[in-house]
Design a protein around this motif. Structure first.
Motif: not given
Length: 212
Positions: A73-95
């Motif tokens: 969570x230390x970047x400007x990527x917007x994180x989401x999760x669809x599975x426990x313990x797995x993080x994904x990030x939006x490809x064309x959307x950022x903070x």
């Protein structure tokens, strides 16, 4: 007068320069052009948060340090999760910046608004402070796991310190969960800002109680 050999040399030189220019133009035209849309960026500013007003100022200076973020969570990527313990990030959307950095002016503004302090400063302000607030972003993610609609989870840890004595006055973890109005990055940003408002409503009074 320019003799024949000099004239021929000048003509050859001009032709060589012209050929180089044509070659550079052809190479430039043959390179692939990036026609992708620039990424959409979002703010984390807490919306119209109204901090509680202190009865009186304690006459002290409060230092709000730059928040830190947990790994993932230390970047400007917007994180989401669809599975426990797995993080994904939006490809064309950022903070617009890392959430931790965007949180700093929000915290300064919130503590200033209480009227409880003589001054509220942040690094690299050289002012000697009496009190200090540290905030860590432990989690900020949109969750699609067993949730419809998706929801955003924001978890922070706050620590309040007395700078004169070096004592930690209190520390606590706060968490807010907000449903996302839409199942995309914009919905995540909206829910994150509402979650931040909730946490500010808890964290600011918590700090004030322990600062006295």
């Amino acid at each position: 007068m320019v003799n024949g050999s000099e004239s021929r040399l000048k003509i050859k030189t001009n032709r060589f320069v012209w050929a180089l220019l044509c070659l550079a133009t052809l190479v430039g035209c043959s390179l692939p052009q990036d026609r992708s849309e620039p990424p959409q960026s979002y703010l984390l500013d807490g919306g119209n948060f109204s901090p509680p007003t202190a009865r009186r100022s304690n006459g002290k200076t409060l230092l709000v340090t730059v928040p830190k973020a947990a790994p993932g969570f230390d970047s400007n990527r917007i994180a989401y999760t669809k599975e426990p313990l797995k993080l994904d990030y939006y490809s064309n959307n950022i903070w617009s910046d890392t959430p931790a950095k965007m949180l700093l002016p929000v915290l300064v503004r919130a503590f200033e608004g209480t009227g409880a302090f003589k001054a509220v400063v942040s690094p690299p302000a050289p002012t000697m402070a009496d009190l200090r607030v540290d905030v860590d972003v432990m989690r900020l993610q949109q969750e699609f796991v067993a949730s419809q609609p998706s929801r955003v989870r924001l978890m922070t840890r706050i620590k309040v310190l007395n700078m004169k004595s070096g004592h930690v006055l209190a520390t606590q973890v706060f968490e807010a969960i907000e449903p996302a109005p839409t199942e995309d990055a914009y919905g995540a940003a909206q829910a994150a800002n509402r979650a931040l408002q909730k946490l500010l409503n808890d964290m600011v009074p918590f700090a004030l109680r322990h600062f006295g």
